[in-house]
Design a protein around this motif. Structure first.
Motif, mmCIF file in Angstrom:
data_model
loop_
_atom_site.group_PDB
_atom_site.id
_atom_site.type_symbol
_atom_site.label_atom_id
_atom_site.label_comp_id
_atom_site.label_asym_id
_atom_site.label_seq_id
_atom_site.Cartn_x
_atom_site.Cartn_y
_atom_site.Cartn_z
ATOM 1 N N ILE A 140 0.972 -0.920 0.053
ATOM 2 C CA ILE A 140 0.175 -0.185 0.173
ATOM 3 C C ILE A 140 0.887 1.341 -0.177
ATOM 4 O O ILE A 140 0.604 1.920 -0.628
ATOM 5 C CB ILE A 140 -0.597 -0.051 1.419
ATOM 6 N N CYS A 141 1.391 1.212 0.374
ATOM 7 C CA CYS A 141 2.343 2.236 0.629
ATOM 8 C C CYS A 141 3.917 2.550 -0.603
ATOM 9 O O CYS A 141 3.647 3.848 -1.423
ATOM 10 C CB CYS A 141 4.083 2.205 1.779
ATOM 11 N N PHE A 142 4.054 1.840 -1.353
ATOM 12 C CA PHE A 142 4.514 1.355 -2.541
ATOM 13 C C PHE A 142 3.163 2.231 -3.081
ATOM 14 O O PHE A 142 4.091 2.600 -4.255
ATOM 15 C CB PHE A 142 5.293 0.484 -3.366
ATOM 16 N N TYR A 143 2.119 1.590 -3.485
ATOM 17 C CA TYR A 143 1.205 2.302 -3.977
ATOM 18 C C TYR A 143 1.125 3.463 -4.207
ATOM 19 O O TYR A 143 0.592 4.710 -5.120
ATOM 20 C CB TYR A 143 -0.298 1.215 -3.998
ATOM 21 N N MET A 144 0.905 3.835 -2.678
ATOM 22 C CA MET A 144 0.853 5.173 -2.479
ATOM 23 C C MET A 144 1.985 6.392 -3.016
ATOM 24 O O MET A 144 1.812 7.832 -3.120
ATOM 25 C CB MET A 144 0.751 5.457 -1.029
ATOM 26 N N LEU A 145 3.183 5.873 -3.227
ATOM 27 C CA LEU A 145 4.102 6.602 -3.271
ATOM 28 C C LEU A 145 4.179 7.185 -5.230
ATOM 29 O O LEU A 145 4.642 7.602 -5.006
ATOM 30 C CB LEU A 145 5.493 5.994 -2.678
ATOM 31 N N ASP A 146 3.990 6.136 -5.629
ATOM 32 C CA ASP A 146 3.344 6.444 -7.402
ATOM 33 C C ASP A 146 5.104 7.002 -7.594
ATOM 34 O O ASP A 146 5.361 7.621 -9.065
ATOM 35 C CB ASP A 146 2.427 7.955 -7.026
ATOM 36 N N ARG A 147 5.873 6.124 -7.000
ATOM 37 C CA ARG A 147 7.202 6.314 -7.436
ATOM 38 C C ARG A 147 7.794 5.636 -8.667
ATOM 39 O O ARG A 147 8.361 5.407 -10.119
ATOM 40 C CB ARG A 147 8.702 6.049 -6.564
ATOM 41 N N PHE A 171 -5.380 -6.402 -15.011
ATOM 42 C CA PHE A 171 -4.583 -7.569 -14.754
ATOM 43 C C PHE A 171 -3.878 -7.774 -13.051
ATOM 44 O O PHE A 171 -4.078 -8.546 -12.917
ATOM 45 C CB PHE A 171 -3.716 -8.151 -15.821
ATOM 46 N N LEU A 172 -2.503 -7.412 -13.119
ATOM 47 C CA LEU A 172 -2.054 -7.760 -12.523
ATOM 48 C C LEU A 172 -2.065 -6.951 -10.737
ATOM 49 O O LEU A 172 -1.953 -7.610 -9.991
ATOM 50 C CB LEU A 172 -0.572 -6.618 -13.216
ATOM 51 N N VAL A 173 -2.674 -5.602 -11.473
ATOM 52 C CA VAL A 173 -2.822 -5.011 -9.846
ATOM 53 C C VAL A 173 -3.702 -6.203 -9.116
ATOM 54 O O VAL A 173 -3.907 -6.355 -8.009
ATOM 55 C CB VAL A 173 -3.510 -3.870 -9.959
ATOM 56 N N ILE A 174 -4.756 -6.610 -9.760
ATOM 57 C CA ILE A 174 -6.102 -7.438 -9.307
ATOM 58 C C ILE A 174 -5.512 -8.433 -8.914
ATOM 59 O O ILE A 174 -6.461 -8.729 -8.157
ATOM 60 C CB ILE A 174 -6.827 -7.232 -10.023
ATOM 61 N N GLY A 175 -4.706 -8.793 -9.763
ATOM 62 C CA GLY A 175 -4.086 -10.266 -9.591
ATOM 63 C C GLY A 175 -3.246 -10.510 -7.675
ATOM 64 O O GLY A 175 -3.309 -11.512 -6.965
ATOM 65 N N ALA A 176 -2.159 -9.119 -7.558
ATOM 66 C CA ALA A 176 -1.826 -9.243 -6.830
ATOM 67 C C ALA A 176 -2.599 -8.756 -5.234
ATOM 68 O O ALA A 176 -2.079 -9.426 -4.108
ATOM 69 C CB ALA A 176 -0.565 -7.991 -6.652
ATOM 70 N N ALA A 177 -3.623 -7.959 -5.307
ATOM 71 C CA ALA A 177 -4.472 -8.021 -4.691
ATOM 72 C C ALA A 177 -5.362 -9.113 -3.865
ATOM 73 O O ALA A 177 -5.226 -9.489 -2.954
ATOM 74 C CB ALA A 177 -5.667 -7.030 -4.888
ATOM 75 N N LEU A 178 -5.725 -9.925 -5.116
ATOM 76 C CA LEU A 178 -6.487 -11.162 -4.656
ATOM 77 C C LEU A 178 -4.988 -12.499 -3.977
ATOM 78 O O LEU A 178 -5.493 -13.080 -2.758
ATOM 79 C CB LEU A 178 -6.884 -11.850 -5.899
ATOM 80 N N PRO A 221 -8.789 5.835 -17.873
ATOM 81 C CA PRO A 221 -9.677 7.166 -18.517
ATOM 82 C C PRO A 221 -9.632 8.336 -17.967
ATOM 83 O O PRO A 221 -9.138 9.775 -18.315
ATOM 84 C CB PRO A 221 -11.047 6.778 -18.079
ATOM 85 N N GLY A 222 -8.931 8.653 -16.283
ATOM 86 C CA GLY A 222 -9.748 9.608 -15.797
ATOM 87 C C GLY A 222 -8.010 9.448 -14.934
ATOM 88 O O GLY A 222 -7.414 11.285 -14.290
ATOM 89 N N HIS A 223 -6.640 9.446 -15.194
ATOM 90 C CA HIS A 223 -5.646 9.577 -15.665
ATOM 91 C C HIS A 223 -5.311 9.556 -14.173
ATOM 92 O O HIS A 223 -4.716 10.439 -13.251
ATOM 93 C CB HIS A 223 -5.278 10.398 -15.982
ATOM 94 N N TYR A 224 -5.889 8.775 -12.827
ATOM 95 C CA TYR A 224 -5.468 8.791 -11.245
ATOM 96 C C TYR A 224 -4.010 7.865 -10.703
ATOM 97 O O TYR A 224 -4.053 6.930 -11.848
ATOM 98 C CB TYR A 224 -7.405 8.197 -10.786
ATOM 99 N N ARG A 225 -3.890 8.481 -10.183
ATOM 100 C CA ARG A 225 -2.365 8.034 -9.525
ATOM 101 C C ARG A 225 -3.664 7.011 -7.976
ATOM 102 O O ARG A 225 -4.756 7.491 -7.832
ATOM 103 C CB ARG A 225 -1.468 8.979 -8.558
#
Length: 614
Positions: free
Chosen positions: A22-29, A473-480, A581-585
């Motif tokens: 979660i920390c690495f996802y939030m850092l967005d580095r 594909f990768l993010v959902i797989g990692a979350a599961l 589409p929303g270009h979110y981080r």
């Protein structure tokens, strides 16, 4: 204490991996794809260590951790992305979008409100993932008309569809999983609208939050294509030849304008040797007339997509090849600039034999210096002229090497195959009806829909593969995989029991409120389905421990909390769908969705005594 800690070290290690992720996802580095791969690798290594096993002593295999990549929810999302790409490629949503946007100029706020209400109303009874996919282009069009960033509308689109899931039994699969536990443990069935009263209250509070805080907390962020390829307002000079059976044959001007050529200015009508100039009054178009128009690229593409026969006539008249069905092959539009010192300077398109030279048709010419009133084939090209070209994608690949033309590759777009529009709409409608009615599961319906899009030619294999977003594909797989680790090691169960034990001395309302908050937090880290499955038995057990007369409020607290999937993009599939589409981080969801979770928790705590007679 130390011995207990050492015996439970796989649980603490799993929690550490989740917190680090979660920390690495939030850092967005680093990219979400890289973080996701590292998370999966870390979990795989962790459970190969001696003593790393589940709560019951059974080992956690690599097959368990990687099972998320075969999860029906993930396969469903990928299939629905293919269906959405088919709708886009065929232009199947252009008609409904134009109807919805037709009143935007007169009532912009009402139009936007109606769009969101439509999403809410449909998502209450239909799986919201295909609904969000269908409304993505609508919201993009509204954002463009508002001259605003799509990031202001995409996250609210996802959240409103999630609000709707709280209001009915079939709103989300989460509700059904909790209802199954209620039936299995209590022997009672959850009514279709039993969760609606509080669900509507929470949805209303959420919508007020979106209305007030979206303008402050949502980012204004443009994507790469919007930075380098803004919507062009430049006018191209184009030529339309009226032939037998042409859509302009027999048309007359109304107040000097031709209604069949929207957003176009007719500069001249050439009939043999005679030229008609505006204003146009008593003239009826007939075969052989050449209509010289000034129009933007979007207006020209709109006519081409709405009139497939016109596209076929343009392509054939230039010697273009057709497929086995007698239709033009898949074509793209792009722009190219005449280079300084080009051999094309001073020569006309006809003199150059442009079609044979480039395998592309010149649809229009744009020259900034002056207005042109002449036939397209008689215009002598100048350095700096911009040509609007139509041709197969491979022709533009060959054009990259040309020293006479500077190809603006970012401007290349495919022309929708409107001949497949009805097929694409029928496939999408069949998918929604079959899934909503229970005739097929959403998994089977979405996979069959994706296959049907390919079989009917609504999109080709290259377009389908391009729609399969590797990040999703990768993010959902990692979350599961993280959810599996927390569940197997007992970390999630320990958190749930701790919440109930801490809150129970303070009464029923405190337990309900604590359950809601704990589930709402964990649903943003685990999948909402896993959270509902985990907490439903715990909540019902807590109801019995407190000697509650009715365990239903405890189950509903779990359902509402599990639907608060707002604080992370991995919390729910629609969040992942709007992320691109929303270009979110990742941090955008935490900043905007995190407070929303807290707001709904407060509203639930305030209204629970009224709803449940506490």
């Amino acid at each position: 204490m130390l011995a207990q800690f050492l015996s439970d070290w796989p649980m603490w290690a799993s929690l550490g991996v989740v917190i680090a992720a979660i920390c690495f996802y939030m850092l967005d580095r680093w990219s979400m794809e890289l973080v996701s791969v590292c998370v999966i690798a870390a979990l795989l290594v962790l459970f190969t260590l001696p003593g790393a096993h589940g709560e019951d002593g059974t080992p956690i295999s690599a097959q368990d951790l990687l099972s998320g990549f075969g999860n029906p929810a993930l396969i469903t999302i990928m299939a629905l992305l293919v269906v959405g790409q088919g709708l886009f490629q065929t232009g199947a949503l252009e008609g409904p979008t134009k109807v919805l946007l037709s009143g935007y100029d007169r009532r912009p706020r009402l139009t936007l409100l109606l769009a969101f209400l439509a999403v809410f109303g449909i998502s209450a009874f239909v799986n919201n993932t295909p609904i969000v996919i269908m409304f993505l282009p609508v919201m993009s069009a509204i954002a463009h008309r508002m001259k605003s960033s799509a990031s202001k509308l995409m996250m609210p689109l996802s959240f409103i569809s999630i609000f709707a899931g709280m209001t009915t039994l079939i709103g989300t699969s989460t509700n059904l999983l909790a209802a199954e536990a209620f039936d299995r443990i209590e022997g009672r069935q959850l009514g279709f609208f039993e969760q609606s009263p509080m669900g509507l209250v929470l949805a209303a509070a959420g919508m007020v939050y979106l209305l007030v805080f979206s303008r402050f907390l949502l980012p204004v962020r443009e994507g790469l294509t919007e930075d380098i390829a803004p919507t062009s307002s430049k006018q191209f000079l184009a030529q339309i030849e009226v032939t037998q059976g042409h859509f302009l044959e027999g048309k007359k001007p109304v107040a000097g304008m031709f209604t069949d050529l929207p957003d176009m200015t007719v500069r001249m009508i050439q009939r043999g040797e005679r030229a008609f100039l505006p204003p146009y009054e008593d003239i009826t178009l007939r075969p052989g007339d050449l209509v010289i128009v000034a129009a933007t690229r979007a207006a020209l593409q709109n006519v081409l997509s709405r009139q497939p026969d016109f596209l076929q006539q343009v392509w054939q008249s230039a010697g273009g090849d057709l497929d086995d069905s007698g239709k033009p092959r898949r074509l793209s539009l792009t722009e190219a600039v005449i280079a300084p010192g080009s051999r094309m300077v001073g020569r006309t398109v006809e003199m150059l034999g442009f079609r044979r030279l480039t395998r592309a048709v010149t649809l229009g010419i744009q020259r900034r210096s002056r207005m042109i009133r002449t036939k397209l084939g008689e215009i002598r090209l100048e350095s700096g002229d911009t040509l609007l070209l139509c041709g197969p994608p491979d022709a533009f690949l060959e054009m990259r090497q040309s020293r006479d033309l500077i190809l603006l590759e970012w401007s290349q777009t495919e022309i929708p195959l409107t001949t497949k529009t009805l097929a694409a709409r029928a496939i999408a409608l069949g998918l929604v009806i079959s899934a909503a009615s229970g005739l097929l599961s959403i998994l089977h319906a979405s996979v069959l829909g994706a296959v049907a899009m390919l079989v009917t030619g609504c999109l080709n294999y290259r377009q389908a593969s391009r729609s399969l977003d590797l990040r999703i594909f990768l993010v959902i797989g990692a979350a599961l995989a993280m959810g599996m680790a927390l569940e197997k090691t007992g970390a999630a169960s320990a958190i749930a029991h701790m919440v109930v034990n801490v809150a129970s001395p303070y009464g029923t309302l405190a337990v309900l409120s604590s359950l809601f908050l704990a589930v709402a937090i964990l649903t943003n880290l685990l999948s909402n389905a896993a959270t509902a499955i985990l907490f439903s038995p715990i909540a019902l057990s807590a109801a019995h421990e407190l000697n509650a007369s009715d365990p239903l409020p405890f189950l509903l607290a779990v359902i509402y909390g599990a639907n608060c999937s707002f604080a992370t993009p991995i919390a729910y599939q629609t969040n992942m769908l709007v992320m691109g589409p929303g270009h979110y981080r990742f941090s955008d969801f935490v900043r905007f969705g995190g407070p929303l979770v807290f707001v709904l928790w407060c509203v639930f705590t305030l209204f629970a005594p009224w709803r449940f007679d506490l």
